[in-house]
Design a protein around this motif. Structure first.
Motif: not given
Length: 293
Positions: A145-160
């Motif tokens: 629901q929180n698009k800011y957290f979604e963006k942060a989690i996606k960035k973390n999971r795709t950083k490698y």
């Protein structure tokens, strides 16, 4: 409001993730005590699941497994937060892939791959797969629901190097890649309960007849993808080993649901080896009373 919540809480999460593991595991011990002895978070759900799965075990044995599960559960929560700042070197040391050549040999043949796994041990650190596999890796994530957290989690999971997309868009992206002849590996954790009204197949899993996700098998057959299973084992606190096993490189030669049967057999064996590391806090068998005869 979502933006405010994110900017107030995310810096705290980031700083928390920078703590050394020895400190984080002390915090995990405290969190375990709070969840288990004070809050009593889903204790009944976990015990009910264990009773159904291990009917020959005594109450004492089941309660000991439940305690060990909660200790592991809080560890995985802490480890998922640590992933925000863990170094590549540290992650490679703690999350070791034993035989990545199993998947790499299939990838070398030009086939796309569906990688099946389960919510066992630590599935969060699978973000490190690009370290060892020579193929583009695609993983779905749940929309928040929180698009800011979604963006942060996606960035973390795709950083490698992993490529992320929303679960609702999984099939669309896969179809697009196949049409464009873009080879890829698609991660699917297939041990969750599907919607009963969309269920095609019921099967005994851990001794209980449950609805089975069959999407992985249907996609594999439709697009002629190899199917490989990955199993994660906990070696000791904070250390895991992952091994790969090819289920098939010729999915169309399998009968209906035979691929999923093989996946379930591998997953059940893994769980029975050390049941405390499976994710028991969900109502795993909530549909058992709706199973066809």
């Amino acid at each position: 409001m979502h933006k405010l919540v994110f900017y107030l809480s995310y810096p705290i999460i980031w700083l928390f993730s920078k703590l050394p593991f020895r400190v984080l595991y002390i915090i995990s011990d405290g969190l375990y005590y709070l969840l288990f002895y004070v809050v009593g978070y889903r204790k009944k759900v976990v015990l009910d699941n264990l009773k159904l799965s291990f009917p020959t075990k005594s109450d004492t044995e089941l309660k000991l497994i439940r305690k060990r599960f909660f200790k592991h559960f809080t560890d995985v929560f802490i480890e998922s937060i640590k992933s925000f700042s863990i170094s590549e070197e540290e992650l490679k040391k703690r999350y070791r892939f034993i035989n990545p050549e199993v998947a790499n040999e299939v990838a070398k043949e030009g086939k796309s791959i569906i990688l099946l796994g389960s919510h066992y041990a630590n599935w969060e650190w699978v973000i490190s797969l690009p370290f060892v596999l020579n193929i583009e890796i695609f993983a779905a994530y749940t929309k928040l629901q929180n698009k800011y957290f979604e963006k942060a989690i996606k960035k973390n999971r795709t950083k490698y190097g992993m490529i992320g997309f929303k679960t609702s868009e999984f099939i669309k992206y896969m179809v697009k890649n196949i049409k464009n002849k873009r080879q890829g590996l698609y991660i699917l954790l297939s041990d969750q309960s599907p919607q009963v009204e969309k269920t095609y197949y019921w099967k005994e899993f851990l001794g209980v007849k449950v609805p089975i996700h069959t999407g992985a098998e249907m996609l594999a057959k439709k697009f002629d993808c190899a199917v490989i299973n990955f199993s994660c084992r906990k070696i000791k606190r904070g250390y895991y080993e992952i091994d790969f096993k090819t289920i098939t490189t010729t999915p169309k030669e399998f009968g209906n649901y035979q691929i999923m049967d093989e996946y379930l057999k591998i997953t059940e064996k893994l769980i029975r080896e050390e049941p405390a590391y499976y994710l028991w806090s969900h109502k795993r068998f909530k549909h058992k009373d709706k199973a066809p005869n």
